[in-house]
Design a protein around this motif. Structure first.
Motif, PDB file in Angstrom:
ATOM      1  N   ASP A  18      51.970  48.028  29.810  1.00  0.00           N
ATOM      2  CA  ASP A  18      52.855  48.978  30.495  1.00  0.00           C
ATOM      3  C   ASP A  18      52.872  48.766  32.007  1.00  0.00           C
ATOM      4  OD1 ASP A  18      53.409  50.179  27.999  1.00  0.00           O
ATOM      5  OD2 ASP A  18      51.673  51.518  28.196  1.00  0.00           O
ATOM      6  N   GLY A  19      52.906  47.506  32.440  1.00  0.00           N
ATOM      7  CA  GLY A  19      53.000  47.207  33.866  1.00  0.00           C
ATOM      8  C   GLY A  19      51.696  47.347  34.626  1.00  0.00           C
ATOM      9  N   HIS A  20      50.598  47.533  33.932  1.00  0.00           N
ATOM     10  CA  HIS A  20      49.277  47.645  34.552  1.00  0.00           C
ATOM     11  C   HIS A  20      48.367  46.540  34.005  1.00  0.00           C
ATOM     12  CE1 HIS A  20      50.903  51.661  35.222  1.00  0.00           C
ATOM     13  NE2 HIS A  20      49.971  51.846  36.139  1.00  0.00           N
ATOM     14  N   PHE A  21      47.454  46.067  34.848  1.00  0.00           N
ATOM     15  CA  PHE A  21      46.499  45.042  34.452  1.00  0.00           C
ATOM     16  C   PHE A  21      45.109  45.644  34.349  1.00  0.00           C
ATOM     17  CE2 PHE A  21      49.985  42.582  35.991  1.00  0.00           C
ATOM     18  CZ  PHE A  21      49.989  41.455  35.182  1.00  0.00           C
ATOM     19  N   LEU A  22      44.384  45.217  33.320  1.00  0.00           N
ATOM     20  CA  LEU A  22      43.012  45.666  33.126  1.00  0.00           C
ATOM     21  C   LEU A  22      42.094  44.840  34.024  1.00  0.00           C
ATOM     22  CD1 LEU A  22      40.977  47.448  31.601  1.00  0.00           C
ATOM     23  CD2 LEU A  22      40.866  45.645  29.847  1.00  0.00           C
ATOM     24  N   LEU A  23      41.407  45.509  34.930  1.00  0.00           N
ATOM     25  CA  LEU A  23      40.433  44.891  35.819  1.00  0.00           C
ATOM     26  C   LEU A  23      39.087  45.569  35.618  1.00  0.00           C
ATOM     27  CD1 LEU A  23      42.436  44.660  39.179  1.00  0.00           C
ATOM     28  CD2 LEU A  23      42.281  42.958  37.359  1.00  0.00           C
ATOM     29  N   VAL A  24      38.062  44.937  36.163  1.00  0.00           N
ATOM     30  CA  VAL A  24      36.740  45.552  36.177  1.00  0.00           C
ATOM     31  C   VAL A  24      36.328  45.759  37.625  1.00  0.00           C
ATOM     32  CG1 VAL A  24      36.015  44.622  33.953  1.00  0.00           C
ATOM     33  CG2 VAL A  24      35.538  43.320  36.028  1.00  0.00           C
ATOM     34  N   GLU A  25      35.586  46.837  37.834  1.00  0.00           N
ATOM     35  CA  GLU A  25      34.989  47.086  39.142  1.00  0.00           C
ATOM     36  C   GLU A  25      33.512  46.735  39.013  1.00  0.00           C
ATOM     37  OE1 GLU A  25      35.718  50.426  42.423  1.00  0.00           O
ATOM     38  OE2 GLU A  25      34.739  51.192  40.614  1.00  0.00           O
ATOM     39  N   GLU A  26      33.071  45.802  39.862  1.00  0.00           N
ATOM     40  CA  GLU A  26      31.707  45.275  39.777  1.00  0.00           C
ATOM     41  C   GLU A  26      30.908  45.620  41.014  1.00  0.00           C
ATOM     42  OE1 GLU A  26      31.407  41.118  38.181  1.00  0.00           O
ATOM     43  OE2 GLU A  26      33.527  41.111  38.740  1.00  0.00           O
ATOM     44  N   ASP A  27      29.634  45.907  40.797  1.00  0.00           N
ATOM     45  CA  ASP A  27      28.703  46.115  41.902  1.00  0.00           C
ATOM     46  C   ASP A  27      28.143  44.744  42.278  1.00  0.00           C
ATOM     47  OD1 ASP A  27      27.086  47.300  43.776  1.00  0.00           O
ATOM     48  OD2 ASP A  27      25.613  48.026  42.324  1.00  0.00           O
ATOM     49  N   THR A  28      28.464  44.266  43.483  1.00  0.00           N
ATOM     50  CA  THR A  28      28.028  42.945  43.936  1.00  0.00           C
ATOM     51  C   THR A  28      27.229  43.087  45.226  1.00  0.00           C
ATOM     52  OG1 THR A  28      29.877  42.428  45.413  1.00  0.00           O
ATOM     53  CG2 THR A  28      30.230  42.041  43.047  1.00  0.00           C
ATOM     54  N   ALA A  29      26.673  41.985  45.689  1.00  0.00           N
ATOM     55  CA  ALA A  29      25.939  41.985  46.958  1.00  0.00           C
ATOM     56  C   ALA A  29      26.853  42.375  48.118  1.00  0.00           C
ATOM     57  CB  ALA A  29      25.325  40.611  47.211  1.00  0.00           C
ATOM     58  N   ASP A  30      28.151  42.210  47.937  1.00  0.00           N
ATOM     59  CA  ASP A  30      29.128  42.576  48.967  1.00  0.00           C
ATOM     60  C   ASP A  30      29.764  43.936  48.715  1.00  0.00           C
ATOM     61  OD1 ASP A  30      28.802  40.146  50.386  1.00  0.00           O
ATOM     62  OD2 ASP A  30      30.091  39.134  48.934  1.00  0.00           O
ATOM     63  N   GLY A  31      29.179  44.727  47.828  1.00  0.00           N
ATOM     64  CA  GLY A  31      29.712  46.048  47.519  1.00  0.00           C
ATOM     65  C   GLY A  31      30.554  46.022  46.257  1.00  0.00           C
ATOM     66  N   LEU A  32      31.277  47.108  46.013  1.00  0.00           N
ATOM     67  CA  LEU A  32      32.117  47.200  44.820  1.00  0.00           C
ATOM     68  C   LEU A  32      33.322  46.276  44.973  1.00  0.00           C
ATOM     69  CD1 LEU A  32      32.105  51.028  44.021  1.00  0.00           C
ATOM     70  CD2 LEU A  32      30.882  49.189  42.835  1.00  0.00           C
ATOM     71  N   ARG A  33      33.533  45.443  43.976  1.00  0.00           N
ATOM     72  CA  ARG A  33      34.620  44.471  43.990  1.00  0.00           C
ATOM     73  C   ARG A  33      35.407  44.559  42.692  1.00  0.00           C
ATOM     74  NH1 ARG A  33      34.131  44.403  48.772  1.00  0.00           N
ATOM     75  NH2 ARG A  33      33.181  42.761  50.008  1.00  0.00           N
ATOM     76  N   LEU A  34      36.675  44.166  42.779  1.00  0.00           N
ATOM     77  CA  LEU A  34      37.565  44.132  41.623  1.00  0.00           C
ATOM     78  C   LEU A  34      37.710  42.700  41.127  1.00  0.00           C
ATOM     79  CD1 LEU A  34      40.354  46.413  43.105  1.00  0.00           C
ATOM     80  CD2 LEU A  34      38.758  47.041  41.271  1.00  0.00           C
ATOM     81  N   ASN A  35      37.829  42.557  39.815  1.00  0.00           N
ATOM     82  CA  ASN A  35      38.033  41.235  39.245  1.00  0.00           C
ATOM     83  C   ASN A  35      38.721  41.372  37.891  1.00  0.00           C
ATOM     84  OD1 ASN A  35      37.937  38.436  39.116  1.00  0.00           O
ATOM     85  ND2 ASN A  35      35.737  38.321  38.753  1.00  0.00           N
ATOM     86  N   ASN A  36      39.327  40.283  37.448  1.00  0.00           N
ATOM     87  CA  ASN A  36      39.745  40.218  36.054  1.00  0.00           C
ATOM     88  C   ASN A  36      38.471  40.258  35.220  1.00  0.00           C
ATOM     89  OD1 ASN A  36      41.336  37.717  37.596  1.00  0.00           O
ATOM     90  ND2 ASN A  36      42.706  39.100  36.504  1.00  0.00           N
ATOM     91  N   PRO A  37      38.530  40.695  33.983  1.00  0.00           N
ATOM     92  CA  PRO A  37      37.371  40.479  33.119  1.00  0.00           C
ATOM     93  C   PRO A  37      37.118  38.964  33.101  1.00  0.00           C
ATOM     94  CG  PRO A  37      38.949  41.959  32.083  1.00  0.00           C
ATOM     95  CD  PRO A  37      39.614  41.391  33.294  1.00  0.00           C
ATOM     96  N   ALA A  38      35.932  38.553  33.512  1.00  0.00           N
ATOM     97  CA  ALA A  38      35.682  37.124  33.718  1.00  0.00           C
ATOM     98  C   ALA A  38      34.194  36.832  33.663  1.00  0.00           C
ATOM     99  CB  ALA A  38      36.249  36.693  35.073  1.00  0.00           C
ATOM    100  N   GLY A  39      33.890  35.554  33.490  1.00  0.00           N
ATOM    101  CA  GLY A  39      32.493  35.158  33.510  1.00  0.00           C
ATOM    102  C   GLY A  39      32.339  33.675  33.262  1.00  0.00           C
ATOM    103  N   HIS A  40      31.096  33.255  33.175  1.00  0.00           N
ATOM    104  CA  HIS A  40      30.761  31.841  33.047  1.00  0.00           C
ATOM    105  C   HIS A  40      30.843  31.349  31.613  1.00  0.00           C
ATOM    106  CE1 HIS A  40      29.329  31.104  37.173  1.00  0.00           C
ATOM    107  NE2 HIS A  40      29.116  32.408  37.143  1.00  0.00           N
ATOM    108  N   LEU A  41      31.207  30.099  31.483  1.00  0.00           N
ATOM    109  CA  LEU A  41      31.172  29.397  30.214  1.00  0.00           C
ATOM    110  C   LEU A  41      29.714  29.111  29.888  1.00  0.00           C
ATOM    111  CD1 LEU A  41      32.903  27.831  28.046  1.00  0.00           C
ATOM    112  CD2 LEU A  41      32.661  25.842  29.546  1.00  0.00           C
ATOM    113  N   ASP A  42      29.282  29.509  28.705  1.00  0.00           N
ATOM    114  CA  ASP A  42      27.897  29.285  28.277  1.00  0.00           C
ATOM    115  C   ASP A  42      27.789  27.976  27.498  1.00  0.00           C
ATOM    116  OD1 ASP A  42      27.025  31.635  29.427  1.00  0.00           O
ATOM    117  OD2 ASP A  42      26.932  32.756  27.537  1.00  0.00           O
ATOM    118  N   PRO A  43      26.596  27.383  27.449  1.00  0.00           N
ATOM    119  CA  PRO A  43      26.399  26.154  26.672  1.00  0.00           C
ATOM    120  C   PRO A  43      26.795  26.362  25.210  1.00  0.00           C
ATOM    121  CG  PRO A  43      24.474  26.600  28.024  1.00  0.00           C
ATOM    122  CD  PRO A  43      25.357  27.811  28.115  1.00  0.00           C
ATOM    123  N   GLY A  44      27.466  25.365  24.638  1.00  0.00           N
ATOM    124  CA  GLY A  44      27.859  25.414  23.239  1.00  0.00           C
ATOM    125  C   GLY A  44      29.079  26.269  22.955  1.00  0.00           C
ATOM    126  N   GLU A  45      29.798  26.670  23.978  1.00  0.00           N
ATOM    127  CA  GLU A  45      30.887  27.628  23.833  1.00  0.00           C
ATOM    128  C   GLU A  45      32.193  26.999  24.326  1.00  0.00           C
ATOM    129  OE1 GLU A  45      30.595  32.244  24.814  1.00  0.00           O
ATOM    130  OE2 GLU A  45      30.459  31.032  26.623  1.00  0.00           O
TER     131      GLU A  45
END
Length: 162
Positions: A18-45
Motif C-alpha cells: 500500500d505504498g509503504h516499505f517495511l523497514l527495521v529500526e536498529e540500535d547501532t553504535a551510531d544510534g537508532l538507524r533505519l534499514n531494509n530487513p537485511a543481513g550477512h550471507l552465512d556459510p552454506g547458504e
C-alpha cells in the motif's frame, strides 16, 4: 596472496504494501538507524535463503523473494573502530507471508516500521546503509531481474572434503 581483499556479502528485502516499505529500526553504535530487513550471507547458504532467514529474524514475517532488484556495492568506515569495510548487497523484492508475533526480533532490532518513499527520502541521516534509498528508488522504477540470475551451486551447501 595472504591479504586478499574480500567484500562482506549481504542481502536485503524490499517489501512494499500500500505504498509503504517495511523497514527495521536498529540500535547501532551510531544510534537508532533505519534499514531494509537485511543481513550477512552465512556459510552454506544461498543469497535467497539468507534473505528469507534475515526477514524472519528481523521482522518476524515469512518472506518469499520474487525478483532481484539489484546488486549494490558500498564502502563504509565504522565509527567505533575505524574499520574500512566494503559491502556487496543483493536486494530482493518479494511478498510477506505469515507474521509470527511470538518471535523475538534479532538482537539490536528495536522495531519494524512502515514508511512511504517520501518518509524514507526525508530520513537519509538515519539510514544505516547508504544504499537503502537507492534500492527503494530502483524498486519504484520497476527494476526487477529473474531470481535465476543469482545461481548458487550445490557445492555451497555441502561439507568441504578434507
Amino acid at each position: 596472496m595472504p591479504n586478499r581483499w574480500k567484500p562482506n556479502v549481504t542481502v536485503a528485502a524490499l517489501i512494499e504494501r500500500d505504498g509503504h516499505f517495511l523497514l527495521v529500526e536498529e540500535d547501532t553504535a551510531d544510534g537508532l538507524r533505519l534499514n531494509n530487513p537485511a543481513g550477512h550471507l552465512d556459510p552454506g547458504e544461498s543469497p535467497l535463503d539468507a534473505c528469507i532467514r534475515e526477514v524472519l529474524e528481523e521482522t518476524a514475517y515469512d518472506f518469499t523473494p520474487t525478483a532481484l532488484v539489484g546488486v549494490y556495492l558500498n564502502r563504509f568506515r565504522r565509527t567505533r573502530t575505524g574499520d574500512d569495510i566494503t559491502y556487496m548487497r543483493f536486494a530482493f523484492a518479494g511478498t510477506l507471508g505469515t507474521h509470527h508475533a511470538w518471535r523475538t526480533l534479532d538482537e539490536g532490532i528495536v522495531r519494524t516500521v512502515w514508511m512511504t518513499p517520501a518518509q524514507i527520502r526525508a530520513s537519509r541521516e538515519r539510514h544505516r546503509s547508504p544504499v537503502l534509498l537507492r534500492c527503494v528508488e530502483d524498486y519504484l522504477a520497476g527494476q526487477r531481474f529473474a531470481l535465476d540470475v543469482v545461481h548458487t551451486d550445490p557445492s555451497v551447501g555441502r561439507p568441504v572434503a578434507e
